[in-house]
Each structure stands twice: as structure tokens, then as C-alpha cells.
Design a protein around this motif. Structure first.
Motif, PDB file in Angstrom:
ATOM      1  N   LYS A 129       0.838  -1.202   0.000  1.00 47.89           N
ATOM      2  CA  LYS A 129       0.000   0.000   0.000  1.00 47.89           C
ATOM      3  C   LYS A 129       0.874   1.255   0.000  1.00 47.89           C
ATOM      4  N   ARG A 130       1.946   1.231   0.806  1.00 49.91           N
ATOM      5  CA  ARG A 130       2.862   2.379   0.852  1.00 49.91           C
ATOM      6  C   ARG A 130       3.475   2.613  -0.523  1.00 49.91           C
ATOM      7  N   LYS A 131       3.889   1.528  -1.178  1.00 48.30           N
ATOM      8  CA  LYS A 131       4.494   1.640  -2.508  1.00 48.30           C
ATOM      9  C   LYS A 131       3.501   2.169  -3.530  1.00 48.30           C
ATOM     10  N   ALA A 132       2.247   1.758  -3.435  1.00 50.64           N
ATOM     11  CA  ALA A 132       1.221   2.226  -4.369  1.00 50.64           C
ATOM     12  C   ALA A 132       0.991   3.727  -4.208  1.00 50.64           C
ATOM     13  N   VAL A 133       0.926   4.188  -2.970  1.00 47.59           N
ATOM     14  CA  VAL A 133       0.747   5.620  -2.710  1.00 47.59           C
ATOM     15  C   VAL A 133       1.959   6.391  -3.228  1.00 47.59           C
ATOM     16  N   LEU A 134       3.147   5.875  -2.974  1.00 43.34           N
ATOM     17  CA  LEU A 134       4.369   6.520  -3.456  1.00 43.34           C
ATOM     18  C   LEU A 134       4.377   6.584  -4.982  1.00 43.34           C
ATOM     19  N   GLU A 135       3.947   5.523  -5.635  1.00 44.89           N
ATOM     20  CA  GLU A 135       3.910   5.510  -7.098  1.00 44.89           C
ATOM     21  C   GLU A 135       2.994   6.616  -7.637  1.00 44.89           C
ATOM     22  N   VAL A 136       1.846   6.803  -7.007  1.00 43.27           N
ATOM     23  CA  VAL A 136       0.921   7.856  -7.435  1.00 43.27           C
ATOM     24  C   VAL A 136       1.554   9.231  -7.217  1.00 43.27           C
ATOM     25  N   ALA A 137       2.203   9.419  -6.057  1.00 39.59           N
ATOM     26  CA  ALA A 137       2.852  10.704  -5.760  1.00 39.59           C
ATOM     27  C   ALA A 137       3.964  10.987  -6.771  1.00 39.59           C
ATOM     28  N   VAL A 138       4.778   9.989  -7.077  1.00 43.31           N
ATOM     29  CA  VAL A 138       5.864  10.165  -8.056  1.00 43.31           C
ATOM     30  C   VAL A 138       5.278  10.479  -9.435  1.00 43.31           C
ATOM     31  N   ASP A 139       4.175   9.822  -9.790  1.00 47.12           N
ATOM     32  CA  ASP A 139       3.534  10.091 -11.075  1.00 47.12           C
ATOM     33  C   ASP A 139       3.082  11.551 -11.164  1.00 47.12           C
ATOM     34  N   LEU A 140       2.503  12.071 -10.094  1.00 52.51           N
ATOM     35  CA  LEU A 140       2.066  13.475 -10.090  1.00 52.51           C
ATOM     36  C   LEU A 140       3.250  14.425 -10.278  1.00 52.51           C
ATOM     37  N   VAL A 141       4.323  14.179  -9.565  1.00 53.26           N
ATOM     38  CA  VAL A 141       5.508  15.039  -9.667  1.00 53.26           C
ATOM     39  C   VAL A 141       6.158  14.884 -11.053  1.00 53.26           C
ATOM     40  N   THR A 142       6.155  13.684 -11.588  1.00 51.59           N
ATOM     41  CA  THR A 142       6.720  13.442 -12.922  1.00 51.59           C
ATOM     42  C   THR A 142       5.934  14.245 -13.967  1.00 51.59           C
ATOM     43  N   ARG A 143       4.627  14.255 -13.847  1.00 53.73           N
ATOM     44  CA  ARG A 143       3.799  14.986 -14.800  1.00 53.73           C
ATOM     45  C   ARG A 143       4.014  16.498 -14.669  1.00 53.73           C
ATOM     46  N   ALA A 144       4.423  16.941 -13.485  1.00 59.13           N
ATOM     47  CA  ALA A 144       4.659  18.375 -13.265  1.00 59.13           C
ATOM     48  C   ALA A 144       6.064  18.810 -13.670  1.00 59.13           C
ATOM     49  N   GLN A 145       6.943  17.865 -13.921  1.00 59.13           N
ATOM     50  CA  GLN A 145       8.339  18.183 -14.248  1.00 59.13           C
ATOM     51  C   GLN A 145       8.415  18.737 -15.664  1.00 59.13           C
ATOM     52  N   PRO A 146       9.014  19.927 -15.827  1.00 60.95           N
ATOM     53  CA  PRO A 146       9.127  20.484 -17.185  1.00 60.95           C
ATOM     54  C   PRO A 146      10.047  19.608 -18.046  1.00 60.95           C
ATOM     55  N   PRO A 147       9.782  19.561 -19.331  1.00 63.78           N
ATOM     56  CA  PRO A 147      10.650  18.769 -20.216  1.00 63.78           C
ATOM     57  C   PRO A 147      12.084  19.336 -20.187  1.00 63.78           C
ATOM     58  N   GLN A 148      13.032  18.446 -20.226  1.00 62.08           N
ATOM     59  CA  GLN A 148      14.442  18.862 -20.231  1.00 62.08           C
ATOM     60  C   GLN A 148      14.840  19.244 -21.659  1.00 62.08           C
ATOM     61  N   PRO A 149      15.624  20.315 -21.799  1.00 61.09           N
ATOM     62  CA  PRO A 149      16.059  20.696 -23.153  1.00 61.09           C
ATOM     63  C   PRO A 149      16.899  19.584 -23.765  1.00 61.09           C
ATOM     64  N   ALA A 150      16.766  19.418 -25.074  1.00 63.53           N
ATOM     65  CA  ALA A 150      17.543  18.378 -25.775  1.00 63.53           C
ATOM     66  C   ALA A 150      19.022  18.711 -25.680  1.00 63.53           C
ATOM     67  N   ALA A 151      19.810  17.660 -25.479  1.00 64.11           N
ATOM     68  CA  ALA A 151      21.261  17.857 -25.326  1.00 64.11           C
ATOM     69  C   ALA A 151      21.941  18.062 -26.652  1.00 64.11           C
TER      70      ALA A 151
END
Length: 197
Positions: A175-197
Motif C-alpha cells: 500500500k505504501r508503494k502504491a501511494v508513493l507511485e501515485v505521488a511520483v507520477d504526479l511530480v513526474t507529470r509536473a516536471q518540465p521537459p528537459q532541453p535536448a542535449a
């Protein structure tokens, strides 16, 4: 001789921990306002004077419990502020915060069930400030509003998940891992795209 004084310190520390554990259990069961120092002493089978040696008031006990929780939060915030603002840092922060929440589950249960008391006591403001600091290290400074909401929601998902899932059958770690996965997904979706190298 120094060995006996070390043992005395350990014994005092154990007593202090027992007081904190019993008080937190009683605060959660009966409510902070309805629990007295006398009742805590009785449950511990110690005198009120012995309890006073460690804590003069119920608020002193609560403040000590919050200090035990906020220390790892402060260390986590300080660590994150010294790291690059990358998705990897944010993911690591959420993982560490999840572990800290798991260790402090009884205190968070108390906070959830006694929000008015926590808000009225000095510990409430300190916790709120730390939550703001955590949000600040996981959201980008100029993020669009929807991404700011995602980052805030990630932290609250972790808090809410502790309570919402406690009555759902299943392995607590899963259950802890499932909650963490959802939290990481939210933060991942909020992360701006990185400029191409």
C-alpha cells in the motif's frame, strides 16, 4: 563508573520514549483534550512526579513528539535544497518522505484526528512551514498552476494514503508503494521537459 551513568541515561531515555508512546496512544484513542497527565502516569504505572521529571505538560510531550518527526523532515529539506532540481532528486525526496511518514504513522494519525488541537498548539505552525518547504523543493519556481497543484497533491496523496488505505486489505508495504507511485507520477507529470542535449 561511566558505564553506570551511561546506563542511567539510557534508562531515562527509555522512560521518556515510553511516556511519548503511551501518551500518543492515549491522545489518539481518547483525544488530546480528554487525556490528563495523571492518566498517562497511571497507564505507565509511574508517579506523577516521575512523569513531571520528563515532561511538565501534555504540550511538552506533544512538542517532543513533533521534534522527533520534524528532525528528519528538516534533514530531508536541507538535503533536497542542496541537490539539482531534477526528477531524480524529487523522486528520492518522495521516497525518503514516504519512509519518514511510515515511521511516524501514529503521530500522523493523531494529527489527522486532532486537527483543531494541532492548529491551536505551537507545533501546528512549525509543521505547516515544513510542508511549505517540501512543496517548494518539489515544484518548479515558475511552474504553471496545474503543475503546482500536482506537486502539492503529491504530498497530500502521501498523507491521505496513510489513512484512506488503512482499512483496505493488503500488505502495508504494498500500500505504501502504491501511494508513493501515485505521488511520483504526479511530480513526474509536473516536471518540465528537459532541453535536448
Amino acid at each position: 563508573m561511566s558505564s553506570s551513568s551511561g546506563t542511567g541515561r539510557a534508562r531515562r531515555s527509555d522512560t521518556r520514549q515510553r511516556i511519548q508512546d503511551v501518551a500518543l496512544e492515549m491522545f489518539a484513542e481518547r483525544g488530546y483534550e480528554k487525556t490528563s497527565l495523571r492518566e498517562i502516569a497511571e497507564k505507565l504505572d509511574v508517579t506523577k512526579a516521575a512523569l513531571y521529571y520528563h515532561f511538565k505538560t501534555k504540550e511538552d510531550i506533544l512538542v517532543s513528539l513533533f521534534a522527533d518527526l520534524t528532525r528528519p523532515m528538516d534533514e530531508l529539506i536541507e538535503w533536497a535544497q542542496g541537490q539539482p532540481r531534477s526528477l531524480e532528486t524529487k523522486t528520492e525526496l518522495l521516497g525518503r518522505y514516504s519512509a519518514a511518514l511510515t515511521k511516524a504513522a501514529p503521530l500522523f494519525r493523531f494529527m489527522q484526528e486532532n486537527q483543531g488541537t494541532v492548529r491551536d498548539l505551537s507545533v501546528g505552525n512549525g509543521f505547516k512551514e515544513r510542508m511549505i518547504s517540501l512543496v517548494d523543493v518539489i515544484k518548479e519556481p515558475e511552474a504553471p498552476l496545474v503543475d503546482q497543484v500536482r506537486c502539492i497533491s503529491a504530498l497530500f496523496t502521501m498523507h491521505a494514503g496513510m489513512f484512506a488505505l488503512k482499512d483496505i486489505e493488503g500488505d502495508p508495504e504494498e500500500k505504501r508503494k502504491a501511494v508513493l507511485e501515485v505521488a511520483v507520477d504526479l511530480v513526474t507529470r509536473a516536471q518540465p521537459p528537459q532541453p535536448a542535449a
